[in-house]
Design an enzyme around this catalytic site. Structure first.
Site, PDB file in Angstrom:
ATOM      1  N   GLU A 147      -6.450  -1.245  -7.004  1.00  0.00           N
ATOM      2  CA  GLU A 147      -5.545  -0.340  -7.706  1.00  0.00           C
ATOM      3  C   GLU A 147      -4.523  -1.187  -8.459  1.00  0.00           C
ATOM      4  O   GLU A 147      -3.807  -1.993  -7.858  1.00  0.00           O
ATOM      5  CB  GLU A 147      -4.831   0.581  -6.719  1.00  0.00           C
ATOM      6  CG  GLU A 147      -5.760   1.604  -6.074  1.00  0.00           C
ATOM      7  CD  GLU A 147      -5.046   2.513  -5.094  1.00  0.00           C
ATOM      8  OE1 GLU A 147      -5.343   3.723  -5.078  1.00  0.00           O
ATOM      9  OE2 GLU A 147      -4.196   2.012  -4.322  1.00  0.00           O
TER      10      GLU A 147
ATOM     11  N   HIS B 125      -3.163  -3.597  -5.585  1.00  0.00           N
ATOM     12  CA  HIS B 125      -3.461  -3.169  -4.225  1.00  0.00           C
ATOM     13  C   HIS B 125      -4.945  -3.352  -3.927  1.00  0.00           C
ATOM     14  O   HIS B 125      -5.793  -2.608  -4.433  1.00  0.00           O
ATOM     15  CB  HIS B 125      -3.058  -1.708  -4.022  1.00  0.00           C
ATOM     16  CG  HIS B 125      -3.321  -1.212  -2.639  1.00  0.00           C
ATOM     17  ND1 HIS B 125      -3.755   0.065  -2.357  1.00  0.00           N
ATOM     18  CD2 HIS B 125      -3.244  -1.846  -1.430  1.00  0.00           C
ATOM     19  CE1 HIS B 125      -3.920   0.204  -1.059  1.00  0.00           C
ATOM     20  NE2 HIS B 125      -3.612  -0.945  -0.478  1.00  0.00           N
TER      21      HIS B 125
ATOM     22  N   SER C 289       0.815  -1.211   0.000  1.00  0.00           N
ATOM     23  CA  SER C 289       0.000   0.000   0.000  1.00  0.00           C
ATOM     24  C   SER C 289       0.848   1.260   0.000  1.00  0.00           C
ATOM     25  O   SER C 289       0.327   2.361  -0.169  1.00  0.00           O
ATOM     26  CB  SER C 289      -0.921   0.017   1.229  1.00  0.00           C
ATOM     27  OG  SER C 289      -0.150   0.026   2.423  1.00  0.00           O
TER      28      SER C 289
ATOM     29  N   ASN D 276      -4.481   6.013  -1.035  1.00  0.00           N
ATOM     30  CA  ASN D 276      -3.693   6.411   0.127  1.00  0.00           C
ATOM     31  C   ASN D 276      -2.998   7.756  -0.063  1.00  0.00           C
ATOM     32  O   ASN D 276      -2.739   8.467   0.913  1.00  0.00           O
ATOM     33  CB  ASN D 276      -2.664   5.332   0.468  1.00  0.00           C
ATOM     34  CG  ASN D 276      -3.288   4.167   1.218  1.00  0.00           C
ATOM     35  OD1 ASN D 276      -4.360   4.309   1.802  1.00  0.00           O
ATOM     36  ND2 ASN D 276      -2.638   3.020   1.192  1.00  0.00           N
TER      37      ASN D 276
END
Length: 309
Positions: free
Chosen positions: A177, A165, A144, A215
């Site tokens: 992702e 991800h 991540s 993120n």
């Protein structure tokens, strides 16, 4: 996709992955994320080998998968219990376990890593797997926060390496992702996109930049909420209420941080600030650092920004 189409790939590398359909997946890491990915892959008809360092971890992972499937059955097969049990057994038959990552990789179309967020450990793992896996096998990391390029650098298959991800809990969260590096071939990237879709997920294309998309937006958002509180501009409770009622978020930033884990947030921001120390979005928070230093990491420890409940 223009980012990827200009790449010049070696003819051998391109042919190694062309038209590869991912059927057999090896997942390294029997924790919550690895087990969740294994479940959704098995549910969608993929042959899955779940790998970890010892049998106890693997038994716990399989038990967790079975428990998760039972919750699915309660909703989807409420009036057909026999069909529900058949569904569970069919999915579990698609899952095998192993403590030998190298052996498992030998028969895999895709090796997906979901282990501790430690660059050297990931590099060492993929360095070994690179020697064991066939030429056509694609590699991916579920990281991540770490650069995919840095992880891939331990291998000789930079063109066959990308990021996948997933989000926790994997069986519930629809997003994946898909990350391509400057070296990832178009064929590899397309295969990872198609695999994500085959799992019933919605993939988004990402570049190999800090935090990718989610993120990269989410972590600075939580940190700015902390700084807002540190400046005395709002209580934790009021900031959480404001974002829930004013922005429609299901959780406020402090509630979310406790759920994610303050240690996880600190680990991510530490890595980003080391690479880009002048970026104000990556600035450290004394409050966050103090709580992590005291072992107050949120939900996982029973106390974080909010006290024990």
């Amino acid at each position: 996709m223009a980012f990827f189409t200009h790449r010049i790939c070696r003819s051998f590398s391109s042919s190694a992955v062309r038209n590869v359909v991912i059927k057999h997946v090896t997942i390294i890491g029997g924790g919550q994320m690895g087990a969740g990915i294994a479940q959704v892959a098995a549910q969608t008809g993929h042959s899955v080998t779940l790998v970890d360092t010892n049998e106890d971890i693997l038994k716990k992972a399989v038990k967790g998968i079975e428990g998760s499937l039972k919750r699915v059955v309660k909703k989807k097969f409420a009036e057909k219990p026999e069909a529900g049990e058949e569904f569970i057994q069919k999915v579990l038959q698609n899952v095998s376990t192993s403590t030998d990552a190298g052996s498992a990789a030998q028969t895999s179309d895709l090796v997906l890593e979901a282990i501790i967020e430690n660059l050297k450990i990931k590099q060492d793992l993929f360095g070994v797997l690179d020697k064991a896996a066939p030429a056509h096998t694609l590699f991916a990391s579920n990281t991540s926060s770490l650069p995919i390029s840095d992880i891939a650098s331990a291998t000789s298959r930079l063109d066959r390496f990308g990021g996948l991800h997933f989000f926790n809990p994997v069986p519930v969260m629809k997003l994946v992702e898909v990350i391509g590096t400057p070296s990832t071939s178009q064929e590899t990237f397309d295969s990872l996109l198609n695999f994500s879709k085959a799992l019933g997920k919605t993939p988004v294309s990402c570049k190999d930049t800090p935090g990718f998309i989610v993120n990269r937006l989410l972590v600075p958002y939580m940190l700015e909420a902390v700084r807002l509180h540190e400046r005395g501009h709002g209580s934790k409770e009021d900031i959480d209420i404001a974002m829930k009622l004013g922005a429609g978020y299901p959780m406020g930033p402090f509630e979310l941080a406790d759920y994610v884990g303050l240690d996880t947030i600190k680990f991510i921001i530490d890595g980003w600030s080391e690479k880009d120390p002048d970026n104000p979005l990556f600035a450290q928070s004394e409050y966050l650092n103090r709580l992590v230093g005291e072992g107050k990491c949120g939900k996982k420890t029973g106390e974080g920004f909010y006290g024990k409940k």
